[in-house]
Design a protein around this motif. Sequence first.
Motif, PDB file in Angstrom:
ATOM      1  N   TYR A  33      15.388  -4.054  11.922  1.00 50.01           N
ATOM      2  CA  TYR A  33      14.061  -4.581  12.234  1.00 50.01           C
ATOM      3  C   TYR A  33      13.237  -3.635  13.103  1.00 50.01           C
ATOM      4  O   TYR A  33      12.056  -3.889  13.343  1.00 50.01           O
ATOM      5  CB  TYR A  33      14.187  -5.930  12.947  1.00 50.01           C
ATOM      6  CG  TYR A  33      14.658  -7.028  12.031  1.00 50.01           C
ATOM      7  CD1 TYR A  33      13.792  -7.631  11.137  1.00 50.01           C
ATOM      8  CD2 TYR A  33      15.980  -7.443  12.051  1.00 50.01           C
ATOM      9  CE1 TYR A  33      14.220  -8.633  10.283  1.00 50.01           C
ATOM     10  CE2 TYR A  33      16.425  -8.447  11.205  1.00 50.01           C
ATOM     11  CZ  TYR A  33      15.541  -9.036  10.321  1.00 50.01           C
ATOM     12  OH  TYR A  33      15.976 -10.020   9.474  1.00 50.01           O
ATOM     13  N   THR A  36       9.467  -2.603  12.246  1.00 42.94           N
ATOM     14  CA  THR A  36       8.938  -3.434  11.161  1.00 42.94           C
ATOM     15  C   THR A  36       7.803  -4.344  11.610  1.00 42.94           C
ATOM     16  O   THR A  36       7.106  -4.924  10.786  1.00 42.94           O
ATOM     17  CB  THR A  36      10.041  -4.318  10.559  1.00 42.94           C
ATOM     18  OG1 THR A  36      10.525  -5.223  11.562  1.00 42.94           O
ATOM     19  CG2 THR A  36      11.190  -3.469  10.033  1.00 42.94           C
ATOM     20  N   THR A  40      12.298  -9.615  17.168  1.00 45.92           N
ATOM     21  CA  THR A  40      13.672 -10.117  17.045  1.00 45.92           C
ATOM     22  C   THR A  40      14.327 -10.285  18.402  1.00 45.92           C
ATOM     23  O   THR A  40      15.517 -10.077  18.556  1.00 45.92           O
ATOM     24  CB  THR A  40      14.513  -9.160  16.192  1.00 45.92           C
ATOM     25  OG1 THR A  40      14.514  -7.862  16.810  1.00 45.92           O
ATOM     26  CG2 THR A  40      13.979  -9.045  14.787  1.00 45.92           C
ATOM     27  N   ALA A 176      14.647  -6.271   5.031  1.00 40.66           N
ATOM     28  CA  ALA A 176      15.540  -5.906   6.127  1.00 40.66           C
ATOM     29  C   ALA A 176      16.963  -6.368   5.849  1.00 40.66           C
ATOM     30  O   ALA A 176      17.930  -5.642   6.137  1.00 40.66           O
ATOM     31  CB  ALA A 176      15.028  -6.510   7.433  1.00 40.66           C
TER      32      ALA A 176
END
Length: 396
Positions: A33, A36, A40, A176
């Motif tokens: 991630y 991106t 998270t 992902a």
Amino acid sequence: MRDRDRIANIDALRGFALFGILLVNILAFSSVYYGTGIHTADGWSSLDVVLAFLISAIFELKFYLLFSFLFGYSVTLQMQSAQKAEVAFLPRMLRRQAGLFLIGAAHALVLFHGDILTTYAVLGLLLLALRDVRRGLKIRLAAAFVVATAALWFAFAFLQWSAPDRDDSALVVDHAQMALAAYRGTPIAIMGQHREDIASFLPMLLLLQAPCALAMFLIGFVFGQQKLLQNRDLYRPYLGRAVCWGLTVGLPGGVAYACATQFAPGTSLETAGVAVSVLTSPFLTAAIIAAMLMALDSGWIGIYRDYLASAGRMALSNYLMQSAVCALIFHGYGFGLIGELSFTATLMVAAILFGAQLVSSRWWLRRFNYGPVEWLLRAVTIGHWPRWDSSGSSNI
């Protein structure tokens, strides 16, 4: 090349730049991630959040500029070396850039799609083409590259802000998860994913990293022409001013970028934060260089300078080794721990790895003249096998 012929401060700066690059690169190895725009941080500790903010503010989009500056400076050292050897400079450098490109291409395919060596190989040709341009024009070109890149990203931010809201997070998450499975898979699957990620990374490279790196190449080349880092009396008057500019312009820009990336990922604010970072990061990079030179010259870091300089002399070998170790830790080549370690634990791995490189680099260079990959690249550059060990005998 003997130790007395080395420029210790430049090598130590290069070693320090390696650490900053590792701190950023290992995050790309450890999470699919990263970069991106998907937040998270669920389950992160307070320490994770603080460290993520500091990495964004001080290291992301800064330390590759330091590395780029030193690359441009090193080209002038290559010119001096060719002149001393009484050989033509340009054929040497063309062979060197070709060798660097091949090493980088293998690195990108097998270990890390975010490779910088291929970029440096191509941009190095542009630097060679501009080497005879007047120094003042080089600086103006560098400034133009930075300003134009920042303007482009401000334009992207405006377009993103004015466009209708669209939630692509589900597609990003699906991609992902497929990447996660590939990176935990076989070597063939890993290399296939690297090919996909290279294609995805290319626009960011062309529209952000490449023009900024070329700008720092040019500035480093100008500094190298004046042998600025080789003469304390020349650079010392500028250190305080560089730190001041870094604290008043570079650091606030880094904080603004960190706020955007950490608290508004995937939005137009993050894109605008990138533009702010492009404009201000060169000032923070200059402050880092100045602060390091102050520390190196004052003796504050003592013997650690020698360890950093050893790592810097083997920068290419160490850069590739960092990727190899990270690939073994996080990808299916080894333990497959991608997505498993916390942010703090990942940075601890980076610190341990770099500490091991400091010790191993010093050990190696007490026995050999070059790092292993440096030796190979130098052979390509000069067209014959250079002497390998420090005792004067050859291992070939």
